[in-house]
Design a protein around this motif. Sequence first.
Motif, PDB file in Angstrom:
ATOM      1  N   ALA A 326      80.013  23.679  16.888  1.00 26.10           N
ATOM      2  CA  ALA A 326      79.590  22.299  17.092  1.00 26.10           C
ATOM      3  C   ALA A 326      80.081  21.880  18.468  1.00 26.10           C
ATOM      4  CB  ALA A 326      80.158  21.386  16.013  1.00 26.10           C
ATOM      5  N   ALA A 327      79.153  21.697  19.405  1.00 27.49           N
ATOM      6  CA  ALA A 327      79.511  21.384  20.782  1.00 27.49           C
ATOM      7  C   ALA A 327      79.281  19.905  21.053  1.00 27.49           C
ATOM      8  CB  ALA A 327      78.691  22.230  21.750  1.00 27.49           C
ATOM      9  N   HIS A 328      80.373  19.170  21.254  1.00 26.00           N
ATOM     10  CA  HIS A 328      80.283  17.767  21.644  1.00 26.00           C
ATOM     11  C   HIS A 328      79.751  17.714  23.070  1.00 26.00           C
ATOM     12  CE1 HIS A 328      81.975  13.579  22.328  1.00 26.00           C
ATOM     13  NE2 HIS A 328      81.809  14.021  23.564  1.00 26.00           N
ATOM     14  N   ALA A 329      78.531  17.174  23.235  1.00 27.30           N
ATOM     15  CA  ALA A 329      77.915  17.093  24.558  1.00 27.30           C
ATOM     16  C   ALA A 329      77.089  15.815  24.627  1.00 27.30           C
ATOM     17  CB  ALA A 329      77.052  18.323  24.830  1.00 27.30           C
ATOM     18  N   MET A 330      77.582  14.823  25.358  1.00 29.98           N
ATOM     19  CA  MET A 330      76.879  13.549  25.495  1.00 29.98           C
ATOM     20  C   MET A 330      76.081  13.476  26.793  1.00 29.98           C
ATOM     21  SD  MET A 330      79.389  10.643  23.845  1.00 29.98           S
ATOM     22  CE  MET A 330      78.014   9.616  23.331  1.00 29.98           C
ATOM     23  N   GLY A 331      76.693  13.866  27.889  1.00 28.78           N
ATOM     24  CA  GLY A 331      76.017  13.796  29.180  1.00 28.78           C
ATOM     25  C   GLY A 331      75.021  14.917  29.366  1.00 28.78           C
ATOM     26  N   ASP A 332      74.024  14.694  30.239  1.00 30.36           N
ATOM     27  CA  ASP A 332      72.986  15.711  30.413  1.00 30.36           C
ATOM     28  C   ASP A 332      73.511  16.979  31.083  1.00 30.36           C
ATOM     29  OD1 ASP A 332      73.328  14.404  32.846  1.00 30.36           O
ATOM     30  OD2 ASP A 332      71.192  14.018  33.175  1.00 30.36           O
ATOM     31  N   ALA A 333      74.541  16.853  31.926  1.00 31.69           N
ATOM     32  CA  ALA A 333      75.113  18.062  32.528  1.00 31.69           C
ATOM     33  C   ALA A 333      75.856  18.882  31.479  1.00 31.69           C
ATOM     34  CB  ALA A 333      76.058  17.693  33.673  1.00 31.69           C
ATOM     35  N   ALA A 334      76.521  18.208  30.549  1.00 33.68           N
ATOM     36  CA  ALA A 334      77.218  18.917  29.470  1.00 33.68           C
ATOM     37  C   ALA A 334      76.225  19.617  28.554  1.00 33.68           C
ATOM     38  CB  ALA A 334      78.077  17.945  28.673  1.00 33.68           C
ATOM     39  N   ILE A 335      75.151  18.920  28.186  1.00 34.88           N
ATOM     40  CA  ILE A 335      74.129  19.528  27.325  1.00 34.88           C
ATOM     41  C   ILE A 335      73.481  20.717  28.032  1.00 34.88           C
ATOM     42  CG2 ILE A 335      71.955  19.111  26.107  1.00 34.88           C
ATOM     43  CD1 ILE A 335      72.814  16.099  26.055  1.00 34.88           C
ATOM     44  N   GLN A 336      73.234  20.547  29.324  1.00 33.40           N
ATOM     45  CA  GLN A 336      72.626  21.628  30.087  1.00 33.40           C
ATOM     46  C   GLN A 336      73.507  22.874  30.074  1.00 33.40           C
ATOM     47  OE1 GLN A 336      69.395  21.179  31.843  1.00 33.40           O
ATOM     48  NE2 GLN A 336      69.657  23.337  31.342  1.00 33.40           N
ATOM     49  N   THR A 337      74.815  22.678  30.173  1.00 33.47           N
ATOM     50  CA  THR A 337      75.736  23.821  30.119  1.00 33.47           C
ATOM     51  C   THR A 337      75.621  24.545  28.785  1.00 33.47           C
ATOM     52  OG1 THR A 337      77.292  22.715  31.620  1.00 33.47           O
ATOM     53  CG2 THR A 337      78.156  24.520  30.287  1.00 33.47           C
ATOM     54  N   VAL A 338      75.577  23.794  27.696  1.00 30.12           N
ATOM     55  CA  VAL A 338      75.449  24.426  26.374  1.00 30.12           C
ATOM     56  C   VAL A 338      74.171  25.244  26.301  1.00 30.12           C
ATOM     57  CG1 VAL A 338      75.220  24.010  23.894  1.00 30.12           C
ATOM     58  CG2 VAL A 338      76.792  22.615  25.247  1.00 30.12           C
ATOM     59  N   LEU A 339      73.064  24.670  26.752  1.00 28.30           N
ATOM     60  CA  LEU A 339      71.785  25.382  26.684  1.00 28.30           C
ATOM     61  C   LEU A 339      71.802  26.617  27.577  1.00 28.30           C
ATOM     62  CD1 LEU A 339      69.299  22.358  26.749  1.00 28.30           C
ATOM     63  CD2 LEU A 339      69.903  23.795  24.789  1.00 28.30           C
ATOM     64  N   ASP A 340      72.301  26.485  28.790  1.00 25.60           N
ATOM     65  CA  ASP A 340      72.277  27.621  29.722  1.00 25.60           C
ATOM     66  C   ASP A 340      73.137  28.780  29.234  1.00 25.60           C
ATOM     67  OD1 ASP A 340      70.591  26.161  31.321  1.00 25.60           O
ATOM     68  OD2 ASP A 340      72.136  25.589  32.776  1.00 25.60           O
ATOM     69  N   VAL A 341      74.274  28.471  28.615  1.00 26.03           N
ATOM     70  CA  VAL A 341      75.178  29.521  28.147  1.00 26.03           C
ATOM     71  C   VAL A 341      74.634  30.202  26.888  1.00 26.03           C
ATOM     72  CG1 VAL A 341      77.471  29.949  27.144  1.00 26.03           C
ATOM     73  CG2 VAL A 341      77.242  28.543  29.203  1.00 26.03           C
ATOM     74  N   THR A 342      73.925  29.466  26.033  1.00 27.31           N
ATOM     75  CA  THR A 342      73.604  29.988  24.693  1.00 27.31           C
ATOM     76  C   THR A 342      72.144  30.293  24.436  1.00 27.31           C
ATOM     77  OG1 THR A 342      73.358  27.743  23.772  1.00 27.31           O
ATOM     78  CG2 THR A 342      75.564  28.720  23.733  1.00 27.31           C
ATOM     79  N   GLN A 343      71.229  29.811  25.257  1.00 26.97           N
ATOM     80  CA  GLN A 343      69.810  29.887  24.910  1.00 26.97           C
ATOM     81  C   GLN A 343      69.307  31.323  24.706  1.00 26.97           C
ATOM     82  OE1 GLN A 343      67.126  28.521  27.962  1.00 26.97           O
ATOM     83  NE2 GLN A 343      68.312  29.432  29.635  1.00 26.97           N
ATOM     84  N   GLY A 344      69.849  32.282  25.423  1.00 31.95           N
ATOM     85  CA  GLY A 344      69.362  33.650  25.323  1.00 31.95           C
ATOM     86  C   GLY A 344      70.106  34.511  24.320  1.00 31.95           C
ATOM     87  N   LEU A 345      71.091  33.923  23.633  1.00 33.84           N
ATOM     88  CA  LEU A 345      71.895  34.701  22.699  1.00 33.84           C
ATOM     89  C   LEU A 345      71.214  34.794  21.340  1.00 33.84           C
ATOM     90  CD1 LEU A 345      75.423  33.145  23.461  1.00 33.84           C
ATOM     91  CD2 LEU A 345      74.386  35.202  24.467  1.00 33.84           C
ATOM     92  N   ASP A 346      71.495  35.863  20.631  1.00 32.39           N
ATOM     93  CA  ASP A 346      70.969  36.027  19.274  1.00 32.39           C
ATOM     94  C   ASP A 346      71.757  35.144  18.308  1.00 32.39           C
ATOM     95  OD1 ASP A 346      69.000  38.005  19.833  1.00 32.39           O
ATOM     96  OD2 ASP A 346      70.579  39.522  19.932  1.00 32.39           O
ATOM     97  N   PRO A 347      71.070  34.407  17.441  1.00 27.99           N
ATOM     98  CA  PRO A 347      71.789  33.659  16.406  1.00 27.99           C
ATOM     99  C   PRO A 347      72.547  34.618  15.493  1.00 27.99           C
ATOM    100  CG  PRO A 347      69.471  32.986  16.542  1.00 27.99           C
ATOM    101  CD  PRO A 347      69.612  34.239  17.352  1.00 27.99           C
ATOM    102  N   TRP A 348      73.677  34.150  14.958  1.00 30.48           N
ATOM    103  CA  TRP A 348      74.449  35.001  14.060  1.00 30.48           C
ATOM    104  C   TRP A 348      74.537  34.444  12.634  1.00 30.48           C
ATOM    105  CZ3 TRP A 348      76.342  32.224  18.151  1.00 30.48           C
ATOM    106  CH2 TRP A 348      77.208  31.177  17.858  1.00 30.48           C
ATOM    107  N   LEU A 349      74.045  33.230  12.424  1.00 29.01           N
ATOM    108  CA  LEU A 349      74.021  32.645  11.088  1.00 29.01           C
ATOM    109  C   LEU A 349      72.582  32.526  10.607  1.00 29.01           C
ATOM    110  CD1 LEU A 349      76.648  29.759  11.511  1.00 29.01           C
ATOM    111  CD2 LEU A 349      77.021  32.039  10.532  1.00 29.01           C
TER     112      LEU A 349
END
Length: 526
Positions: A326-349
């Motif tokens: 659960a990633a607390h991300a309010m600002g658009d730069a914070a959300i962008q970081t979450v997407l950029d780091v995780t978007q290409g990863l395989d889900p594990w759940l």
Amino acid sequence: MAMPTFKNAKIFLGTDQTHFASAMTINNGLVTWVGSSEEVTDEQAVDLQGRTVLPGLIDVHTHPKYIADALHGVACTPPNVNSIAEMQTALRHSVAFGKSDQTWIEGWGFDETKLAEHRTPTVDDLDKVSTTQPIFIYRSDCHSSVGNSKALELAGIDRDTPDPQGGFIGHFPDGRPNGYMKEVAATQLLIRVKSVQNYTADVQNMVNSSDHYLANGIVAIGEMMGRKQPDDSLRLYQDAVATGFKPKTAIYYVYDEVADNSELTPTFDDQLRVTGIKVFMDGSISGETAYNKRPYPDGRNGVAITSPAKLKRAVDYARAHKLQVAAHAMGDAAIQTVLDVTQGLDPWLADRPSIRIEHASILSNAMLDQLNHAKMNYALVTQPIFFFAEDESYRQFLSPAQFKLIYRDKSMLTTKARFALSSDAPCTPWAEPDSPFVNIYAAVTRKTANSDLVNPEEAITVPQAILAYTKWSAEIGGFKHNGQLMPGLAGDFVVLDRDIFTIPSDDIQNVKVQSTWIAGEKVSPN
């Protein structure tokens, strides 16, 4: 256990936006039949007299420990407290005021932009209430706080105390601590010393908060601030459940407290589970600490609490331990970081989204498109009650272009990400921060407490908002037996005092829960 049948109701099944029933039977805690009142032959059936029934509500992002503290603390929020002077008066009326020097006076919910003085309270302001009892007040975002001189003394904070990583200790120009503890890491310095002294009281406060949740129709919660120190949150909940705490709970531990603990593994008990880890990417918009691409009026872009590299380590930890992030991300730069780091990863759940983006307060069209094309499976858990209660702060601190991108509920529903509403209570400056119906009102009408209208094109329907508190929340939070009233699922439901589906939209915020039932037995009012 009894096998009650309920009839003459308008039962929202929670399967989709349109399906209702008028009767149901619950046996051994589970729904066994739904249908029409005309089919009921049981003379002992409970007549609900035409009332509207919803599946038990689920608040998948809240802070029960903070709520428990707040319930015995002082609300320092509008409409009750609008100045530091009124705050001081309210604190003097606390039930804790005048007791021993071991008894903390606590408050919550102030927002300096809403105070007549337009500044944060200081240690000197709180010392006018008491210098012998420690005082602790949460800011509305629950990231920051203020303490009096006694609280600072107990925490060992003086002019030479270094800032904790990711937090800031406020000082007067002469170097003396001013009592302001900015962001979670700094606030924890006070919380830890407070909790060390009050474990037994913490357990009892948790038990007392159970009735609060049930009165709001909330039968399941996501604890978003699980801690290992000074006491393990799992132990706190276990002791509270044993003493009468009723809502089902999924605990998310703050990643910084478990990163070196290889023993944190998921548990699967329906009543109390360890489910995931919480990562703070940034702060809050009202506190000017949400991490934004465009700077605030003060020229800063907010606070980036977690780097991309650290987020990746947290994701790897969660994957290895089969936990949700659960990633607390309010600002658009914070959300962008979450997407950029995780978007290409395989889900594990497989049973729920691997990554939850909490708040998702500012979303651009490009981010929505990124969500739709990502390999990762996401959830968006958002809180319209923030713009409802904090409209002035958002308009003051965000540009018009940024403001047009806040809390895009309807747009979120067009993505493949799962969607839920939640409260983040008590982390917003409103006297009823976890009222599901104030949140639903804001999502449906896009109106604020000051009668502003916020991006009305992002309004969602009443059934969608209720699904976001029931079925969709259950799917995101892993409450697999809740969220719908269908055979084989939990007989947890709420009876409303009016029909939320047909009343004028302006009346939604006034809806109350007439009664709450768990496993077919009435638990509120008790």
